[in-house]
Design an enzyme around this catalytic site. Structure first.
Site, PDB file in Angstrom:
ATOM      1  N   ARG A 254      41.413   2.922  -2.505  1.00  0.00           N
ATOM      2  CA  ARG A 254      40.478   3.868  -1.920  1.00  0.00           C
ATOM      3  C   ARG A 254      39.650   4.479  -3.041  1.00  0.00           C
ATOM      4  NH1 ARG A 254      41.167   1.485   2.069  1.00  0.00           N
ATOM      5  NH2 ARG A 254      42.105   2.181   4.036  1.00  0.00           N
ATOM      6  N   GLU A 283      31.109   5.666  -0.389  1.00  0.00           N
ATOM      7  CA  GLU A 283      30.456   4.457   0.096  1.00  0.00           C
ATOM      8  C   GLU A 283      29.926   4.646   1.515  1.00  0.00           C
ATOM      9  OE1 GLU A 283      33.994   1.559   1.470  1.00  0.00           O
ATOM     10  OE2 GLU A 283      34.071   2.060  -0.662  1.00  0.00           O
ATOM     11  N   HIS A 301      33.331  -3.518  -0.979  1.00  0.00           N
ATOM     12  CA  HIS A 301      34.503  -3.346  -0.113  1.00  0.00           C
ATOM     13  C   HIS A 301      34.852  -4.653   0.620  1.00  0.00           C
ATOM     14  CE1 HIS A 301      36.863   0.065   2.024  1.00  0.00           C
ATOM     15  NE2 HIS A 301      37.587  -1.034   1.977  1.00  0.00           N
TER      16      HIS A 301
END
Length: 337
Positions: A254, A283, A301
């Site tokens: 994370r 993000e 991601h």
């Protein structure tokens, strides 16, 4: 406020519960959900606004959120009486207030184990790219700046014999350790609980209870711990200052595990050699100073981005909803710590 409808045992529409899905899922998964449930999808695939989430929670039996949805106490307290299950798409549930859900007798499930190998593969890819400095080399080639082979040009570091520090030795951390062993790396790890000796032997992993010592001895450090109050900004200026100048940081967990201000400073000053990031604190809005760092490898991601993983996660969600709709406890229930 208590939710008395967490079980669907006596509800007349128990065969086809109303399910709201906050993001687009693989086509096969959506088709199957449409067959089994009264399903409402999000065709735009943009993150739902807070008010849209509030409306969904007020009108559905099951919500299927993702990591882009924050389901906090305020939203849960405004949920309708019929809401009984939050079937999260993904393993991490830090974006859901588990305690508030439990107080309202709303079950929460996730999709554990689905993305273990996919995420471990990506973490190791970032590790190789960062340590061998492949991205600056590719950039020089594409920009027309490469002048040909030279004995001292674009030197990186060999992986064999280096120490890989793993923070968080769950499924993904262990999968990364297996890969590190195949590359001849030494594995040191930090975890809330030490692994059994037999498993340490299988992984050739050395337990390090002192997190600061782990940072100081690492040639590369990779993060695989959950995000919590105790792990937010686990990588901070003080710990970065302990690292070798030749070391790299890898994060596929994370974004908030890393203090990005401190990381920017460490990369800009050469305090560490590089970083490989698949996740970011805000993000999709990424600090432009991070993206400008020549010693950063950045991905959008992609840790779980495989056809197989996303399909399997969807199948787990369907199974959890069906168990719940039939009046049984879902197999992947998540409880607050």
């Amino acid at each position: 406020m208590s939710n008395t409808n967490a079980s669907t045992q006596d509800r007349p529409d128990r065969v086809r519960p109303r399910v709201v899905v906050t993001r687009r899922l693989p086509a096969g998964v959506e088709s199957r959900m449409s067959e089994l449930f009264d399903t409402v999808f999000n065709p735009s695939d943009t993150p739902m606004s807070r008010e849209a989430l509030r409306a969904a929670l007020a009108a559905c039996d099951v919500l299927v959120p993702t990591v882009t949805d924050t389901i906090d106490r305020d939203l849960l307290e405004s949920a309708g009486q019929r809401l009984g299950l939050i079937a999260n798409f993904g393993a991490g549930t830090e974006h859901i207030d588990l305690r508030a859900a439990r107080e309202r007798h709303i079950l929460v499930t996730n999709t554990p184990g689905v993305f273990t190998d996919d995420t471990a593969d990506l973490a190791f890819a970032l590790l190789i790219l960062a340590m061998r400095r492949f991205v600056p080399g590719a950039r020089a080639l594409l920009d027309g700046a490469w002048q040909g082979w030279a004995p001292t040009a674009m030197l990186g570091q060999s992986l064999a014999g280096k120490t890989l520090a793993i923070v968080g030795m769950g499924r993904i951390g262990q999968a990364v350790a297996h890969r590190a062993r195949a590359f001849g790396m030494r594995v040191h790890y930090h975890n809330r609980h030490r692994l059994p000796q037999a498993l340490e032997n299988i992984l050739s992993a050395h337990y390090e209870p002192d997190l600061e010592r782990l940072f100081a001895t690492a040639d590369a450090l990779t993060l695989h711990c959950p995000l919590a109050a105790s792990t937010r900004h686990l990588v901070n200026a003080e710990r970065l200052a302990l690292m070798k100048p030749s070391a790299c940081i890898i994060n596929t967990g994370r974004g908030d595990l890393v203090d990005e201000e401190a990381l920017v400073a460490a990369l800009e000053t050469g305090r560490i050699a590089g970083a490989g990031l698949d996740v970011f604190a805000h993000e999709p809005n990424i600090d432009p100073r991070l993206l400008a760092a020549p010693n950063l490898v950045a991905l959008p991601h992609l840790g779980s981005a495989t056809f197989e993983g996303r399909e399997t996660a969807g199948e787990k969600i369907i199974a959890n909803i069906r168990f719940w709709a039939d009046g049984h406890r879902p197999p992947d229930q998540v409880l607050p710590e």
